[in-house]
Design a protein around this motif. Structure first.
Motif, PDB file in Angstrom:
ATOM      1  N   MET A 277       1.050  -0.651   0.166  1.00 29.24           N
ATOM      2  CA  MET A 277      -0.036   0.611   0.421  1.00 29.24           C
ATOM      3  C   MET A 277       0.836   1.579  -0.222  1.00 29.24           C
ATOM      4  SD  MET A 277      -3.489   1.058  -0.223  1.00 29.24           S
ATOM      5  CE  MET A 277      -3.884   0.131  -0.479  1.00 29.24           C
ATOM      6  N   SER A 278       0.108   2.388  -0.695  1.00 29.28           N
ATOM      7  CA  SER A 278       1.743   3.261  -0.991  1.00 29.28           C
ATOM      8  C   SER A 278       1.493   3.886   0.194  1.00 29.28           C
ATOM      9  CB  SER A 278       0.594   4.261  -2.233  1.00 29.28           C
ATOM     10  OG  SER A 278       1.406   5.262  -2.100  1.00 29.28           O
ATOM     11  N   THR A 279       1.967   4.450   0.612  1.00 27.59           N
ATOM     12  CA  THR A 279       1.897   5.639   1.997  1.00 27.59           C
ATOM     13  C   THR A 279       1.736   7.068   1.338  1.00 27.59           C
ATOM     14  OG1 THR A 279       4.242   4.743   2.603  1.00 27.59           O
ATOM     15  CG2 THR A 279       3.742   6.923   3.914  1.00 27.59           C
ATOM     16  N   ILE A 280       0.790   7.502   2.280  1.00 26.71           N
ATOM     17  CA  ILE A 280       0.489   9.108   2.441  1.00 26.71           C
ATOM     18  C   ILE A 280       1.333   9.770   3.319  1.00 26.71           C
ATOM     19  CG2 ILE A 280      -1.497  10.263   2.746  1.00 26.71           C
ATOM     20  CD1 ILE A 280      -3.728   7.994   2.854  1.00 26.71           C
ATOM     21  N   ILE A 281       1.547   9.697   4.351  1.00 28.33           N
ATOM     22  CA  ILE A 281       2.681   9.978   5.471  1.00 28.33           C
ATOM     23  C   ILE A 281       2.924   9.354   6.626  1.00 28.33           C
ATOM     24  CG2 ILE A 281       0.927  11.508   6.721  1.00 28.33           C
ATOM     25  CD1 ILE A 281       2.512  13.835   6.755  1.00 28.33           C
ATOM     26  N   LYS A 282       3.949  10.374   6.178  1.00 30.46           N
ATOM     27  CA  LYS A 282       5.183   9.145   7.738  1.00 30.46           C
ATOM     28  C   LYS A 282       5.659  10.183   8.925  1.00 30.46           C
ATOM     29  CE  LYS A 282       8.826   5.794   8.106  1.00 30.46           C
ATOM     30  NZ  LYS A 282       9.840   5.033   7.760  1.00 30.46           N
ATOM     31  N   PHE A 283       5.137   9.517  10.109  1.00 32.16           N
ATOM     32  CA  PHE A 283       5.409  10.695  11.464  1.00 32.16           C
ATOM     33  C   PHE A 283       6.251   9.557  11.871  1.00 32.16           C
ATOM     34  CE2 PHE A 283       1.313  12.193  10.299  1.00 32.16           C
ATOM     35  CZ  PHE A 283       2.412  13.123   9.756  1.00 32.16           C
ATOM     36  N   GLY A 284       7.557   8.978  12.134  1.00 33.27           N
ATOM     37  CA  GLY A 284       8.661   8.371  13.160  1.00 33.27           C
ATOM     38  C   GLY A 284       8.556   7.010  12.277  1.00 33.27           C
ATOM     39  N   ASP A 285       7.748   6.419  13.316  1.00 36.29           N
ATOM     40  CA  ASP A 285       7.814   4.785  12.360  1.00 36.29           C
ATOM     41  C   ASP A 285       6.194   4.374  12.112  1.00 36.29           C
ATOM     42  OD1 ASP A 285      10.656   4.465  12.594  1.00 36.29           O
ATOM     43  OD2 ASP A 285      10.461   3.117  15.405  1.00 36.29           O
ATOM     44  N   TRP A 286       5.202   5.672  12.193  1.00 32.73           N
ATOM     45  CA  TRP A 286       3.808   5.456  11.974  1.00 32.73           C
ATOM     46  C   TRP A 286       3.569   5.791  10.308  1.00 32.73           C
ATOM     47  CZ3 TRP A 286       0.480   2.750  14.808  1.00 32.73           C
ATOM     48  CH2 TRP A 286       1.977   2.470  16.909  1.00 32.73           C
ATOM     49  N   ILE A 287       3.537   4.709   9.619  1.00 30.65           N
ATOM     50  CA  ILE A 287       2.661   5.517   8.581  1.00 30.65           C
ATOM     51  C   ILE A 287       1.047   5.254   8.247  1.00 30.65           C
ATOM     52  CG2 ILE A 287       2.702   4.330   5.960  1.00 30.65           C
ATOM     53  CD1 ILE A 287       5.490   2.791   6.797  1.00 30.65           C
ATOM     54  N   VAL A 288       0.827   6.106   7.392  1.00 24.10           N
ATOM     55  CA  VAL A 288      -1.176   5.703   7.098  1.00 24.10           C
ATOM     56  C   VAL A 288      -1.044   6.169   6.068  1.00 24.10           C
ATOM     57  CG1 VAL A 288      -2.528   8.417   7.141  1.00 24.10           C
ATOM     58  CG2 VAL A 288      -1.361   7.691   8.352  1.00 24.10           C
ATOM     59  N   ASP A 289      -1.329   4.937   5.949  1.00 23.19           N
ATOM     60  CA  ASP A 289      -1.821   4.255   4.526  1.00 23.19           C
ATOM     61  C   ASP A 289      -3.376   4.563   3.848  1.00 23.19           C
ATOM     62  OD1 ASP A 289      -1.827   2.035   4.907  1.00 23.19           O
ATOM     63  OD2 ASP A 289      -0.729   1.521   4.633  1.00 23.19           O
ATOM     64  N   GLU A 290      -3.861   4.353   2.919  1.00 18.48           N
ATOM     65  CA  GLU A 290      -4.548   3.937   2.317  1.00 18.48           C
ATOM     66  C   GLU A 290      -5.866   3.178   3.465  1.00 18.48           C
ATOM     67  OE1 GLU A 290      -6.964   5.934   0.897  1.00 18.48           O
ATOM     68  OE2 GLU A 290      -5.110   7.078   0.210  1.00 18.48           O
TER      69      GLU A 290
END
Length: 138
Positions: free
Chosen positions: A1-14
């Motif tokens: 899944m494509s990453t929308i944004i990353k904060f540290g080790d946390w990835i927000v994707d779809e």
């Protein structure tokens, strides 16, 4: 899944929020899960408290989790449930910080010794007492 944004080790994707380092995932449909803290307290965001109790969540990485969570809730706001208007982010973060402080009192310092002295039973009692005395915002 494509990453929308990353904060540290946390990835927000779809699909929601993930942490590949700890193989942890919060599905986007579950971002709105809430509960009463300790069944009698204020309404809080369940995931932010549940994950905080994991041994690998610390003061250092919880900020990235919180940022990813708030970002994801806004990004996936079309999925927001109508019954979560009374959930308090402020209460959630206030309780979360207290839990992290309690955990840090119970974890080894850099020399490998416990920061809280006493026997394991004594340490457990201190933890439970602290956990039972978590405060709420007015």
């Amino acid at each position: 899944m494509s990453t929308i944004i990353k904060f540290g080790d946390w990835i927000v994707d779809e699909d929601g929020i993930s942490n590949e380092l700890y193989d942890y995932h919060i599905p986007k449909d579950d971002l709105w899960d809430s509960k009463e803290f300790e069944y009698t307290g204020p309404l809080i965001w369940d995931w932010l408290i549940h994950i905080t109790e994991k041994a690998w969540i610390t003061k250092d990485n919880v900020k990235d989790l919180n940022t990813a969570f708030v970002f994801a809730q806004d990004y996936f706001k079309s999925l927001k449930l109508s019954n979560v208007d009374d959930v308090s982010l402020a209460q959630t973060l206030y309780i979360q910080q207290q839990i992290i402080d309690i955990k840090e009192d119970e974890t080894p310092n850099d020399k490998g010794t416990k920061l809280v002295s006493g026997s394991p039973n004594e340490s457990i009692k201190k933890y439970l007492n602290a956990r039972n005395n978590i405060k709420y915002l007015p």
